[in-house]
Design an enzyme around this catalytic site. Structure first.
Site, mmCIF file in Angstrom:
data_model
loop_
_atom_site.group_PDB
_atom_site.id
_atom_site.type_symbol
_atom_site.label_atom_id
_atom_site.label_comp_id
_atom_site.label_asym_id
_atom_site.label_seq_id
_atom_site.Cartn_x
_atom_site.Cartn_y
_atom_site.Cartn_z
ATOM 1 N N HIS A 1 -11.351 -0.259 4.001
ATOM 2 C CA HIS A 1 -9.894 -0.247 4.177
ATOM 3 C C HIS A 1 -9.352 0.734 3.117
ATOM 4 O O HIS A 1 -8.704 0.343 2.145
ATOM 5 C CB HIS A 1 -9.348 -1.668 3.964
ATOM 6 C CG HIS A 1 -7.991 -1.909 4.521
ATOM 7 N ND1 HIS A 1 -7.252 -0.930 5.167
ATOM 8 C CD2 HIS A 1 -7.198 -3.030 4.521
ATOM 9 C CE1 HIS A 1 -6.093 -1.448 5.553
ATOM 10 N NE2 HIS A 1 -6.033 -2.711 5.160
ATOM 11 N N ARG B 1 2.073 0.459 0.447
ATOM 12 C CA ARG B 1 1.349 0.919 1.637
ATOM 13 C C ARG B 1 2.133 2.048 2.307
ATOM 14 O O ARG B 1 1.562 3.030 2.764
ATOM 15 C CB ARG B 1 1.165 -0.244 2.644
ATOM 16 C CG ARG B 1 0.437 -1.481 2.115
ATOM 17 C CD ARG B 1 -1.022 -1.196 1.807
ATOM 18 N NE ARG B 1 -1.719 -0.627 2.933
ATOM 19 C CZ ARG B 1 -2.130 -1.302 4.007
ATOM 20 N NH1 ARG B 1 -1.941 -2.597 4.099
ATOM 21 N NH2 ARG B 1 -2.768 -0.686 4.983
ATOM 22 N N GLN C 1 -5.626 1.086 1.987
ATOM 23 C CA GLN C 1 -5.241 -0.119 1.241
ATOM 24 C C GLN C 1 -5.599 0.051 -0.238
ATOM 25 O O GLN C 1 -4.783 -0.199 -1.130
ATOM 26 C CB GLN C 1 -5.983 -1.332 1.820
ATOM 27 C CG GLN C 1 -5.806 -2.621 1.028
ATOM 28 C CD GLN C 1 -4.450 -3.247 1.231
ATOM 29 O OE1 GLN C 1 -4.041 -3.486 2.366
ATOM 30 N NE2 GLN C 1 -3.724 -3.516 0.158
ATOM 31 N N ASP D 1 -8.834 -11.644 -1.559
ATOM 32 C CA ASP D 1 -8.540 -11.424 -0.135
ATOM 33 C C ASP D 1 -9.050 -12.658 0.611
ATOM 34 O O ASP D 1 -9.720 -13.524 0.024
ATOM 35 C CB ASP D 1 -9.243 -10.125 0.331
ATOM 36 C CG ASP D 1 -8.969 -9.787 1.795
ATOM 37 O OD1 ASP D 1 -7.996 -10.314 2.371
ATOM 38 O OD2 ASP D 1 -9.754 -8.994 2.380
ATOM 39 N N CYS E 1 -4.293 -8.074 -0.817
ATOM 40 C CA CYS E 1 -3.889 -7.104 0.205
ATOM 41 C C CYS E 1 -2.972 -7.724 1.250
ATOM 42 O O CYS E 1 -2.230 -7.010 1.919
ATOM 43 C CB CYS E 1 -5.131 -6.512 0.868
ATOM 44 S SG CYS E 1 -6.193 -7.757 1.623
HETATM 45 N N1 CP Z 1 -3.192 -5.580 4.225
HETATM 46 C C1 CP Z 1 -3.145 -5.267 5.534
HETATM 47 O O1 CP Z 1 -3.842 -4.379 6.007
HETATM 48 O O2 CP Z 1 -2.258 -6.009 6.241
HETATM 49 P P1 CP Z 1 -2.141 -6.011 7.834
HETATM 50 O O3 CP Z 1 -3.406 -6.613 8.370
HETATM 51 O O4 CP Z 1 -0.930 -6.858 8.141
HETATM 52 O O5 CP Z 1 -1.978 -4.613 8.293
HETATM 53 N N1 NVA Z 2 -10.587 -8.439 4.837
HETATM 54 C C1 NVA Z 2 -9.435 -8.623 5.665
HETATM 55 C C2 NVA Z 2 -8.360 -7.658 5.300
HETATM 56 C C3 NVA Z 2 -7.070 -7.820 6.046
HETATM 57 C C4 NVA Z 2 -6.053 -6.820 5.679
HETATM 58 C C5 NVA Z 2 -9.811 -8.493 7.126
HETATM 59 O O1 NVA Z 2 -10.571 -7.574 7.476
HETATM 60 O O2 NVA Z 2 -9.373 -9.321 7.922
#
Ligand code: CP
Ligand code: NVA
Length: 302
Positions: free
Chosen positions: A127, A288, A130, A221, A260
């Site tokens: 990600h 973001r 992020q 997270d 996040c």
């Molecule tokens: N942190 C993040 O990516 O949030 P969303 O899943 O809401 O986009």
């Molecule tokens: N690790 C989480 C992050 C969400 C923004 C997922 O992949 O669901």
């Protein structure tokens, strides 16, 4: 052509350039209102999103461009036509592909067959945008990145991997305190550690939360990521020692706490910490937008 598929594409100067551009855009967004005039991008999501979708769409708008949201939640990429054909079509119309996908391979295929930059908006492995927003937030609050120590607790996942890659590149010590067998991706960790060595910072993985002391930033997270159907309560016992609560925060010495989001309150983080004075989770969410503006301008207008 430059993509943002993993975060390994950029060296320290590249990261700092994006962070600095994001700060400048945050300070005076109107100055950048025509940067993407006449440009557009396809925003494709196989999984749900609040922050990433909203901020990518807004980022295009604020830069004078247009982001077209393609809802893929009812039919994954590659089902109606091949991913290659999908990418070849879109590349004739738009200047960039932004994708949130189940598999990193999907993004790699979009990049292989398309002819415009591809941006990873979350995959099973990374990600990256992020992590850029996270380190921008850390820099705003601590006033520095080099030599700072961020400790991630909980499940080693896509967010952890990207914090390692970006942290190693920016000279941040990144510790991962996770249950045994729940660490970050081994290949990504190994590659990031080589970068960390050159930048004079330390990456490590350990299992004992009592060792979380003397850090600057605590980060967590969800214990169960999107695409994994394991019920959250079934892993509660395993992860509870890694919960960010008042006791862990005090023990750690951290000045700020990041997540996040979305948060599962009173699982990986307590209400008390999330709503407390050291939580910067909504600054992080705001950032973001500024990071996405900086990334789009770098990849498209460059
Ligand atoms: N942190 C993040 O990516 O949030 P969303 O899943 O809401 O986009
Ligand atoms: N690790 C989480 C992050 C969400 C923004 C997922 O992949 O669901």
């Amino acid at each position: 052509m430059l993509h943002l598929l993993t975060g390994f594409e950029f060296d320290q100067d590249g990261y700092l350039q994006i962070l600095d551009t994001a700060s400048a855009m945050k300070e005076d967004p109107r100055k950048y209102s025509q940067v993407l005039a006449g440009r557009s991008g396809a925003i494709m999501f196989e999984k749900p999103s609040l922050r990433t979708r909203t901020t990518f769409e807004l980022a295009f708008y604020r830069l004078g461009g247009h982001g077209i949201y393609l809802d893929l939640q009812n039919g994954d990429l590659g089902k109606r036509e091949t991913i290659g054909d999908y990418a070849r079509n879109l590349s004739r119309w738009v200047d960039c592909l932004v994708g949130r996908v189940y598999s990193q391979r999907t993004l790699e295929e979009l990049a292989k067959y398309g002819s415009v930059p591809v941006i990873n908006a979350l995959s099973d492995l990374y990600h990256p945008a992020q992590a850029m927003a996270d380190y921008l937030t850390v820099r705003e609050h601590l006033g520095r990145l080099k030599g700072a120590t961020l400790c991630y607790t909980g499940d080693g996942n896509n967010v952890t991997n990207s914090l390692l890659v970006a942290g190693a590149t920016l000279g941040v010590n990144v510790w991962c305190c996770v249950p045994e067998g729940c660490g970050p991706d081994v290949q990504i960790f190994t590659k990031a550690r080589e970068i960390a060595k050159k930048n004079g910072c330390e990456l490590k993985v350990f299992n004992d939360p009592s060792l979380i002391k003397g850090v600057d930033v605590l980060y967590t997270d969800t214990w169960v990521s999107m695409g994994d159907n394991t019920p959250l309560d079934s892993v509660r016992k395993k992860y509870m020692p890694y919960q960010i609560n008042k006791a862990l925060l005090e023990q750690s010495g951290a000045q700020i706490v990041l997540h996040c989001l979305p948060a599962h309150r009173n699982y990986e983080i307590t209400d008390e910490v999330m709503d407390g004075p050291r939580s910067v989770v909504f600054d992080e969410a705001e950032n973001r937008l500024h990071i996405h503006m900086a990334v789009l301008s770098k990849l498209i207008s460059d």
